[in-house]
Write an enzyme that holds these catalytic residues in place. Sequence first.
Site, PDB file in Angstrom:
ATOM      1  N   ASP A   1     -11.318 -35.254  30.049  1.00 33.51           N
ATOM      2  CA  ASP A   1      -9.890 -35.418  29.797  1.00 33.51           C
ATOM      3  C   ASP A   1      -9.434 -36.708  30.473  1.00 33.51           C
ATOM      4  O   ASP A   1     -10.068 -37.182  31.424  1.00 33.51           O
ATOM      5  CB  ASP A   1      -9.121 -34.215  30.361  1.00 33.51           C
ATOM      6  CG  ASP A   1      -7.689 -34.135  29.847  1.00 33.51           C
ATOM      7  OD1 ASP A   1      -7.460 -33.444  28.844  1.00 33.51           O
ATOM      8  OD2 ASP A   1      -6.805 -34.770  30.451  1.00 33.51           O
TER       9      ASP A   1
ATOM     10  N   ALA B   1      -1.778 -35.320  20.737  1.00 34.36           N
ATOM     11  CA  ALA B   1      -0.407 -34.909  21.012  1.00 34.36           C
ATOM     12  C   ALA B   1      -0.218 -33.462  20.568  1.00 34.36           C
ATOM     13  O   ALA B   1      -0.829 -33.003  19.615  1.00 34.36           O
ATOM     14  CB  ALA B   1       0.569 -35.823  20.269  1.00 34.36           C
TER      15      ALA B   1
ATOM     16  N   ARG C   1       2.496 -29.777  11.362  1.00 37.70           N
ATOM     17  CA  ARG C   1       1.189 -30.289  11.784  1.00 37.70           C
ATOM     18  C   ARG C   1       0.949 -31.696  11.237  1.00 37.70           C
ATOM     19  O   ARG C   1       0.316 -32.529  11.881  1.00 37.70           O
ATOM     20  CB  ARG C   1       0.092 -29.332  11.317  1.00 37.70           C
ATOM     21  CG  ARG C   1       0.164 -27.955  11.995  1.00 37.70           C
ATOM     22  CD  ARG C   1      -0.902 -27.016  11.447  1.00 37.70           C
ATOM     23  NE  ARG C   1      -0.834 -25.696  12.077  1.00 37.70           N
ATOM     24  CZ  ARG C   1      -0.188 -24.660  11.566  1.00 37.70           C
ATOM     25  NH1 ARG C   1       0.456 -24.801  10.422  1.00 37.70           N
ATOM     26  NH2 ARG C   1      -0.188 -23.498  12.176  1.00 37.70           N
TER      27      ARG C   1
ATOM     28  N   ALA D   1     -10.436 -29.312  16.618  1.00 34.20           N
ATOM     29  CA  ALA D   1      -9.336 -28.342  16.661  1.00 34.20           C
ATOM     30  C   ALA D   1      -7.970 -29.016  16.642  1.00 34.20           C
ATOM     31  O   ALA D   1      -6.959 -28.353  16.431  1.00 34.20           O
ATOM     32  CB  ALA D   1      -9.459 -27.466  17.907  1.00 34.20           C
ATOM     33  N   THR D   2      -7.930 -30.319  16.866  1.00 36.84           N
ATOM     34  CA  THR D   2      -6.666 -31.048  16.932  1.00 36.84           C
ATOM     35  C   THR D   2      -5.949 -31.031  15.583  1.00 36.84           C
ATOM     36  O   THR D   2      -6.567 -31.235  14.544  1.00 36.84           O
ATOM     37  CB  THR D   2      -6.916 -32.505  17.357  1.00 36.84           C
ATOM     38  OG1 THR D   2      -7.565 -32.507  18.627  1.00 36.84           O
ATOM     39  CG2 THR D   2      -5.619 -33.295  17.454  1.00 36.84           C
TER      40      THR D   2
ATOM     41  N   VAL E   1      -5.485 -30.330  11.534  1.00 39.75           N
ATOM     42  CA  VAL E   1      -6.930 -30.234  11.728  1.00 39.75           C
ATOM     43  C   VAL E   1      -7.749 -30.688  10.521  1.00 39.75           C
ATOM     44  O   VAL E   1      -8.814 -31.303  10.684  1.00 39.75           O
ATOM     45  CB  VAL E   1      -7.328 -28.813  12.172  1.00 39.75           C
ATOM     46  CG1 VAL E   1      -7.113 -27.788  11.070  1.00 39.75           C
ATOM     47  CG2 VAL E   1      -8.760 -28.781  12.677  1.00 39.75           C
TER      48      VAL E   1
ATOM     49  N   ASP F   1      -5.718 -18.553  10.988  1.00 37.78           N
ATOM     50  CA  ASP F   1      -4.791 -17.955  10.027  1.00 37.78           C
ATOM     51  C   ASP F   1      -5.399 -16.688   9.426  1.00 37.78           C
ATOM     52  O   ASP F   1      -4.703 -15.695   9.204  1.00 37.78           O
ATOM     53  CB  ASP F   1      -4.466 -18.958   8.914  1.00 37.78           C
ATOM     54  CG  ASP F   1      -4.036 -20.302   9.473  1.00 37.78           C
ATOM     55  OD1 ASP F   1      -2.877 -20.442   9.868  1.00 37.78           O
ATOM     56  OD2 ASP F   1      -4.903 -21.201   9.548  1.00 37.78           O
TER      57      ASP F   1
ATOM     58  N   ARG G   1      -5.159 -13.921  11.868  1.00 40.97           N
ATOM     59  CA  ARG G   1      -3.788 -13.387  11.867  1.00 40.97           C
ATOM     60  C   ARG G   1      -3.578 -12.447  10.681  1.00 40.97           C
ATOM     61  O   ARG G   1      -2.957 -11.386  10.808  1.00 40.97           O
ATOM     62  CB  ARG G   1      -2.784 -14.544  11.818  1.00 40.97           C
ATOM     63  CG  ARG G   1      -2.705 -15.345  13.107  1.00 40.97           C
ATOM     64  CD  ARG G   1      -1.951 -16.650  12.921  1.00 40.97           C
ATOM     65  NE  ARG G   1      -1.774 -17.345  14.209  1.00 40.97           N
ATOM     66  CZ  ARG G   1      -1.556 -18.647  14.335  1.00 40.97           C
ATOM     67  NH1 ARG G   1      -1.504 -19.419  13.251  1.00 40.97           N
ATOM     68  NH2 ARG G   1      -1.405 -19.177  15.524  1.00 40.97           N
TER      69      ARG G   1
ATOM     70  N   ARG H   1      -5.846 -10.660   9.085  1.00 39.77           N
ATOM     71  CA  ARG H   1      -6.594  -9.418   9.291  1.00 39.77           C
ATOM     72  C   ARG H   1      -5.889  -8.519  10.314  1.00 39.77           C
ATOM     73  O   ARG H   1      -5.845  -7.291  10.163  1.00 39.77           O
ATOM     74  CB  ARG H   1      -8.024  -9.740   9.721  1.00 39.77           C
ATOM     75  CG  ARG H   1      -8.819 -10.459   8.631  1.00 39.77           C
ATOM     76  CD  ARG H   1     -10.127 -11.000   9.130  1.00 39.77           C
ATOM     77  NE  ARG H   1     -11.070  -9.933   9.413  1.00 39.77           N
ATOM     78  CZ  ARG H   1     -12.250 -10.123  10.014  1.00 39.77           C
ATOM     79  NH1 ARG H   1     -12.613 -11.348  10.371  1.00 39.77           N
ATOM     80  NH2 ARG H   1     -13.043  -9.111  10.230  1.00 39.77           N
TER      81      ARG H   1
ATOM     82  N   HIS I   1      -4.670 -25.961   6.784  1.00 39.21           N
ATOM     83  CA  HIS I   1      -4.151 -25.229   7.947  1.00 39.21           C
ATOM     84  C   HIS I   1      -2.741 -25.763   8.177  1.00 39.21           C
ATOM     85  O   HIS I   1      -2.519 -26.680   8.951  1.00 39.21           O
ATOM     86  CB  HIS I   1      -5.033 -25.474   9.171  1.00 39.21           C
ATOM     87  CG  HIS I   1      -4.497 -24.847  10.438  1.00 39.21           C
ATOM     88  ND1 HIS I   1      -4.209 -23.515  10.535  1.00 39.21           N
ATOM     89  CD2 HIS I   1      -4.189 -25.397  11.636  1.00 39.21           C
ATOM     90  CE1 HIS I   1      -3.755 -23.263  11.764  1.00 39.21           C
ATOM     91  NE2 HIS I   1      -3.729 -24.392  12.447  1.00 39.21           N
TER      92      HIS I   1
END
Length: 304
Positions: free
Chosen positions: A36, A82, A90, A120-121, A124, A150, A153, A155, A177
């Site tokens: 980082d 960011a 997104r 994962a950013t 995506v 998603d 979520r 399920r 996404h």
Amino acid sequence: MKNKKVVIIGCGNVGMSYAYALLNQKTYVNELVLIDLNEERTIGEAMDLNHCLAFSPSNMKIKSGNYNDCKDASIVMIAAGANQKEGETRLDLLNKNSKIFKGIIDNVIESGFDGIFLVATNPVDVMTYITQKYSNFPHHRVIGSGTCLDSARLRYLIGEKLDIAANSVHGYVIGEHGDSEFIPWSNVNVGLQNINDFITDEDKNKIGEEVKNAAYEIINKKGATYYGIGMCLVKITNAILGDEHTVIVVSNYDKDNDVYVGLPAVLNKNGIDRKIHFNLTTEEEQKLQNSIDILKEAINSVDL
């Protein structure tokens, strides 16, 4: 894979939720490196995670590192960039994060990294496309988390409504996404029984809206979402490092449209082994193409 080493680039909420989830599940990871801009933070995070090992089902070496550590990694997971702010989509993040990624990818490639990129950013799907372009890696070795969260979520919400375990609900959210994602209800099942035997069209519309707006609602209430994506990233990681041949809906390359988009695929040690093709209704096909068109427009807006 001889060395099951994972490097996390970006140790904010998402990166550290992934790291913590790796510790709390039985995984194949034997070494975890944190990178980082805030090096002091990664030192502290590594210390804190190491203190969990006495109670963890997995044993791994954990340390703060730098880009040189990517050289022999199996997976480099990128969560840097960011954060999505309240009221921001997104895709609004795109211009901010495309600039950040150029420097990250250049540094990773310079190390001699020859593994799999896991992105994962947000946004995506576009960031995964950008990662492939900047790295020039084969498409099957660049994967985005896509609509994995998603789908989880979806399920959960169906399981909650029907009082059935979420892992007994079979269905995906596909496409971007983001706001154009959708549920191909024709392929959603509980056990082997189609979802239409359990819920009404009104229920489906309500669940679809809840899934699509979940991130916005969580961001409004607590500022960011990270636990769910952390768990999804572990699922993807285990599929790769364990050579599991597991079907997961991830952001993978669509050659016909030249985009990365959330669709189910088989994941193994090579990354994306193959796509899983399934039948869509005419309406669902149109929704998927709409989502793809939105992603293509976003990609075309970036100066690569």
